[in-house]
Design an enzyme around this catalytic site. Structure first.
Site, mmCIF file in Angstrom:
data_model
loop_
_atom_site.group_PDB
_atom_site.id
_atom_site.type_symbol
_atom_site.label_atom_id
_atom_site.label_comp_id
_atom_site.label_asym_id
_atom_site.label_seq_id
_atom_site.Cartn_x
_atom_site.Cartn_y
_atom_site.Cartn_z
ATOM 1 N N GLY A 20 0.818 -1.215 0.000
ATOM 2 C CA GLY A 20 0.000 0.000 0.000
ATOM 3 C C GLY A 20 0.849 1.261 0.000
ATOM 4 N N ARG A 87 -0.870 -8.217 -4.287
ATOM 5 C CA ARG A 87 -0.900 -7.214 -3.219
ATOM 6 C C ARG A 87 -0.240 -7.815 -1.984
ATOM 7 N NH1 ARG A 87 -2.564 -3.910 0.616
ATOM 8 N NH2 ARG A 87 -3.965 -4.692 2.246
ATOM 9 N N ILE A 88 0.622 -7.045 -1.313
ATOM 10 C CA ILE A 88 1.190 -7.475 -0.034
ATOM 11 C C ILE A 88 0.877 -6.381 0.982
ATOM 12 C CG2 ILE A 88 3.006 -9.070 -0.823
ATOM 13 C CD1 ILE A 88 4.975 -6.795 -0.787
ATOM 14 N N GLY A 89 0.210 -6.767 2.058
ATOM 15 C CA GLY A 89 -0.224 -5.732 2.998
ATOM 16 C C GLY A 89 -0.441 -6.274 4.395
ATOM 17 N N GLU A 179 -8.950 -5.688 5.766
ATOM 18 C CA GLU A 179 -7.998 -4.819 5.064
ATOM 19 C C GLU A 179 -8.846 -3.953 4.161
ATOM 20 O OE1 GLU A 179 -8.771 -5.981 1.640
ATOM 21 O OE2 GLU A 179 -6.617 -6.026 1.218
ATOM 22 N N MET A 180 -8.279 -3.306 3.143
ATOM 23 C CA MET A 180 -9.110 -2.339 2.419
ATOM 24 C C MET A 180 -8.936 -2.356 0.898
ATOM 25 S SD MET A 180 -8.851 0.822 5.167
ATOM 26 C CE MET A 180 -10.422 1.543 4.684
ATOM 27 N N GLU A 181 -8.272 -3.345 0.337
ATOM 28 C CA GLU A 181 -7.935 -3.256 -1.094
ATOM 29 C C GLU A 181 -8.210 -4.489 -1.951
ATOM 30 O OE1 GLU A 181 -5.585 -2.414 1.301
ATOM 31 O OE2 GLU A 181 -5.810 -0.250 1.187
ATOM 32 N N ASP A 204 -2.681 -6.415 13.504
ATOM 33 C CA ASP A 204 -3.414 -6.134 14.728
ATOM 34 C C ASP A 204 -4.554 -7.135 14.906
ATOM 35 O OD1 ASP A 204 -3.680 -3.779 12.624
ATOM 36 O OD2 ASP A 204 -5.689 -4.214 13.361
HETATM 37 N N1 HPA Z 1 -8.807 -2.559 9.247
HETATM 38 C C1 HPA Z 1 -8.567 -2.277 7.966
HETATM 39 N N2 HPA Z 1 -7.369 -2.363 7.427
HETATM 40 C C2 HPA Z 1 -6.346 -2.764 8.201
HETATM 41 C C3 HPA Z 1 -6.536 -3.070 9.550
HETATM 42 C C4 HPA Z 1 -7.841 -2.967 10.087
HETATM 43 O O1 HPA Z 1 -8.082 -3.231 11.273
HETATM 44 N N3 HPA Z 1 -5.327 -3.428 10.066
HETATM 45 C C5 HPA Z 1 -4.431 -3.323 9.050
HETATM 46 N N4 HPA Z 1 -5.046 -2.930 7.933
#
Ligand code: HPA
Length: 235
Positions: A20, A87-89, A179-181, A204
């Site tokens: 990202g 994608r690596i995240g 995640e978001m992608e 997390d």
């Molecule tokens: N939510 C969305 N994207 C993220 C999170 C999360 O808790 N942790 C790392 N990327």
């Protein structure tokens, strides 16, 4: 050149790693690639092309969220010769069954996002990885003795939520992590008949608020980066 990427024709490899963060792309290029060349820095979204074990590879950032990765991956697939984007995240685990530093090879990404409906008229709220990258990552992980889980994840549009508890779509599809992608990347790959995978490190644990510290991040992401690079060598 495309609208958001200033690389010249031929300067983007067929296989692309996509973190990202632009500085993460720079870190990977500086520390893992041979002879990396900065091929685009439009909007400070850096793309580097070099080699890893003699295989040409581009590493470039997606930015955050479905709209951003939607733009970059679409242009890479349609205006350059990109075949496969990995994608690596990082992700936040929805379950205490996952631990910090766990790796997830995403099978399916679900989302409330309107991205795929607006872009292509798709009615579905989940997309699968595409092509052989997912399988290559799993076999490479076995060879490297890395434990990699796979399953469904949630690509949310919102990082800071007021709602307590799991979003409805997470319960519906038993999504492991947020995640978001990945959803937009997989939707683009499906529409354009290209390959896409997403490899995530748990940074997390949402129910307990445990987190990888900022200091630990660089080291924490190394197994994921090496796994993705080794997988690309086989593709
Ligand atoms: N939510 C969305 N994207 C993220 C999170 C999360 O808790 N942790 C790392 N990327």
């Amino acid at each position: 050149m495309s609208l958001h990427i200033s690389a010249k024709p031929g300067e983007i490899a067929k296989n692309i790693l996509m973190p990202g963060d632009p500085l993460r792309a720079k870190y990977i290029a500086d520390n893992f690639l041979t002879k990396p060349k900065l091929v685009s820095s439009t909007r400070n979204i850096f793309f580097y092309t070099g080699t890893y074990k003699d295989k040409e590879i581009t590493v470039g950032a997606s930015g955050m969220g479905c709209p951003s990765i939607g733009i970059y991956s679409y242009e890479l697939y349609t205006e350059y010769e990109a075949d496969c984007i990995i994608r690596i995240g990082t992700c936040g685990a929805y379950t205490k069954k996952l631990n910090l530093f766990d790796l997830i090879n995403v099978d399916i990404a679900c989302s409330e996002s309107t991205y795929a409906a607006c872009a292509f008229g798709y009615k579905t709220d989940r997309f699968k990885h595409r092509g052989n990258a997912f399988d290559v990552i799993n076999t490479t992980a076995k060879e490297l003795n890395l434990d990699v889980k796979s399953g469904t994840i949630h690509s949310g549009d919102v990082f800071y939520r007021t709602e307590k508890g799991k979003p409805a779509i997470v319960k519906k599809y038993k999504a492991l992590a947020a995640e978001m992608e990945a959803f937009a990347l997989f939707a683009n790959a499906r529409y354009l008949k290209k390959s896409a995978a997403t490899l995530l490190t748990v940074s997390d644990i949402i129910p307990t608020h445990e987190k990888i510290s900022a200091d630990e991040r660089e080291k924490a992401l190394k197994p994921m980066i090496e796994l993705a690079l080794e997988a690309v060598v086989k593709m």
